[in-house]
Scaffold this active site. Structure first.
Site, PDB file in Angstrom:
ATOM      1  N   ARG A  48       0.861  -1.161   0.000  1.00 36.37           N
ATOM      2  CA  ARG A  48       0.000   0.000   0.000  1.00 36.37           C
ATOM      3  C   ARG A  48       0.911   1.228   0.000  1.00 36.37           C
ATOM      4  O   ARG A  48       2.083   1.096   0.280  1.00 36.37           O
ATOM      5  CB  ARG A  48      -0.922  -0.013   1.231  1.00 36.37           C
ATOM      6  CG  ARG A  48      -1.663  -1.318   1.401  1.00 36.37           C
ATOM      7  CD  ARG A  48      -3.099  -1.198   1.907  1.00 36.37           C
ATOM      8  NE  ARG A  48      -3.653   0.138   1.932  1.00 36.37           N
ATOM      9  CZ  ARG A  48      -4.633   0.526   1.127  1.00 36.37           C
ATOM     10  NH1 ARG A  48      -5.118  -0.280   0.233  1.00 36.37           N
ATOM     11  NH2 ARG A  48      -5.108   1.725   1.237  1.00 36.37           N
ATOM     12  N   PHE A  80      16.107  -9.514 -11.024  1.00 38.47           N
ATOM     13  CA  PHE A  80      15.095 -10.269 -11.737  1.00 38.47           C
ATOM     14  C   PHE A  80      14.639  -9.530 -12.997  1.00 38.47           C
ATOM     15  O   PHE A  80      14.532 -10.118 -14.073  1.00 38.47           O
ATOM     16  CB  PHE A  80      13.898 -10.528 -10.807  1.00 38.47           C
ATOM     17  CG  PHE A  80      12.797 -11.298 -11.471  1.00 38.47           C
ATOM     18  CD1 PHE A  80      12.959 -12.641 -11.778  1.00 38.47           C
ATOM     19  CD2 PHE A  80      11.599 -10.680 -11.810  1.00 38.47           C
ATOM     20  CE1 PHE A  80      11.944 -13.355 -12.406  1.00 38.47           C
ATOM     21  CE2 PHE A  80      10.586 -11.384 -12.437  1.00 38.47           C
ATOM     22  CZ  PHE A  80      10.754 -12.725 -12.740  1.00 38.47           C
ATOM     23  N   HIS A 140      12.267  21.611 -14.795  1.00 36.66           N
ATOM     24  CA  HIS A 140      12.602  21.615 -16.216  1.00 36.66           C
ATOM     25  C   HIS A 140      12.237  20.285 -16.860  1.00 36.66           C
ATOM     26  O   HIS A 140      12.055  19.281 -16.166  1.00 36.66           O
ATOM     27  CB  HIS A 140      14.092  21.908 -16.440  1.00 36.66           C
ATOM     28  CG  HIS A 140      15.004  20.808 -15.953  1.00 36.66           C
ATOM     29  ND1 HIS A 140      15.299  20.626 -14.620  1.00 36.66           N
ATOM     30  CD2 HIS A 140      15.668  19.823 -16.616  1.00 36.66           C
ATOM     31  CE1 HIS A 140      16.111  19.575 -14.488  1.00 36.66           C
ATOM     32  NE2 HIS A 140      16.351  19.061 -15.689  1.00 36.66           N
TER      33      HIS A 140
END
Ligand SMILES: [Zn+2]
Ligand SMILES: [Zn+2]
Ligand SMILES: [Zn+2]
Length: 333
Positions: free
Chosen positions: A23, A308, A166
């Site tokens: 979360r 991975f 920017h």
């Protein structure tokens, strides 16, 4: 259970790892802090510290490369590619190379050091989008260029070397692979179904609603079905158009409003995270008009790409797009 999902545009697989579900509060959030910097080359009054401007939105009576502006576009002082020279494609046996021809420009989005994109009024954000539009039209007259990418790195963790707000524009003599994958995927979808895959995504997401974040008259913000990163967000124009710079006037205003709104929602829920923002538009040298559909991608920097991902090209995403969409949808804009 984890879930493998396939992106309908590129065919790229991702793993939505709900076992390691995260979360917003579970991420080690790294808020972007902007500190005053008296030596900043982008601040008003320091115009002499940048190369001469290519384009500027100036107040009446102000002179080029002096004070009195709202936005400036200047060549990058340390370009990754240079405009001068002829494009020379060659190789050494198996290996291809070409000289570093291109253009690298910086859009200084505000004269004020501390002003961030998310806090800017809609008309200031729209001004930035118009400067991208104008620079794309100008750069594409150069026949050496095959792709123009506009992007923004916000915060050091997202690759920004200067705090002052920017964006960057790079014109390339090749079509980059991420774009190639999208264009080829969109073309295959069109050949099979005679429809634009992005228009199909818009239709399905606005109908189902579970990954829908926000919408206005022209622009829809969604969490993509197979996002590489948590809280990855796409902004799509409702009307089919392959090129960003060919959009009707009112769409830039709608996009500016949506952009500000999404960034503020991310700031509120994710603690002002670093992020990357990019505009994907069609390549210059091919007619992708029927099947490619320009869009904006926003990727807050919440996770690190690890072994991975490098090893497999699979992305491991700990937050489902349904959950991300709900969090952003419920946030105040
Ligand atoms: Zn500054
Ligand atoms: Zn479309
Ligand atoms: Zn894209």
């Amino acid at each position: 259970m984890s879930e493998l999902r396939k992106d309908p545009v590129t065919g790229r697989w991702v793993i939505i790892s709900t076992d390691r579900r995260k979360r917003p509060t579970d991420f080690r959030l790294e808020s972007v802090q902007i500190a005053p910097d008296p030596t900043c080359p982008f601040c008003e009054g320091h115009e002499g510290m940048t190369p001469p401007e290519i384009l500027a939105v100036r107040h009446n009576g102000s002179r080029p490369n002096q004070q009195g502006w709202d936005l400036r576009v200047v060549p990058n002082q340390f370009p990754v590619l240079r405009v001068e020279g002829t494009l020379d494609r060659q190789g050494e046996g198996l290996f291809d190379k070409m000289n570093g021809i291109g253009a690298h420009e910086v859009i200084i989005e505000s004269p004020r050091h501390l002003e961030q994109l998310a806090d800017m009024p809609d008309d200031a954000i729209e001004r930035i989008l118009w400067s991208v539009h104008d620079r794309m039209l100008d750069l594409q007259r150069d026949i050496r260029f095959r792709y123009i990418i506009a992007f923004k790195n916000h915060g050091t963790a997202a690759g920004a070397s200067l705090d002052h707000s920017h964006s960057q524009i790079i014109a390339l003599p090749i079509v980059p692979r991420e774009v190639r994958d999208e264009v080829d995927g969109a073309k295959a979808h069109f050949q099979a179904k005679e429809r634009c895959v992005f228009c199909d995504i818009l239709r399905q997401e606005t109908r189902e609603g579970q990954r829908l974040i926000a919408e206005n008259t022209d622009i829809v913000a969604v969490a993509p079905y197979a996002p590489r990163f948590p809280f990855e967000t796409w902004l799509l124009p409702r009307r089919h158009e392959s090129r960003f710079e060919s959009s009707p006037r009112h769409e830039y205003g709608s996009l500016a409003r949506m952009l500000g709104e999404i960034l503020r929602r991310m700031n509120r829920t994710l603690g002002s995270p670093p992020y990357n923002l990019l505009i994907h538009t069609a390549p210059l040298v091919e007619t992708a008009g029927e099947y490619y559909h320009w869009h904006v991608e926003i990727i807050p920097k919440l996770t690190k790409v690890a072994g991975f991902e490098w090893a497999t090209g699979f992305y491991l995403n700990p937050t489902s797009p349904e959950e991300a969409a709900q969090v952003l949808r419920d946030a105040r804009a």
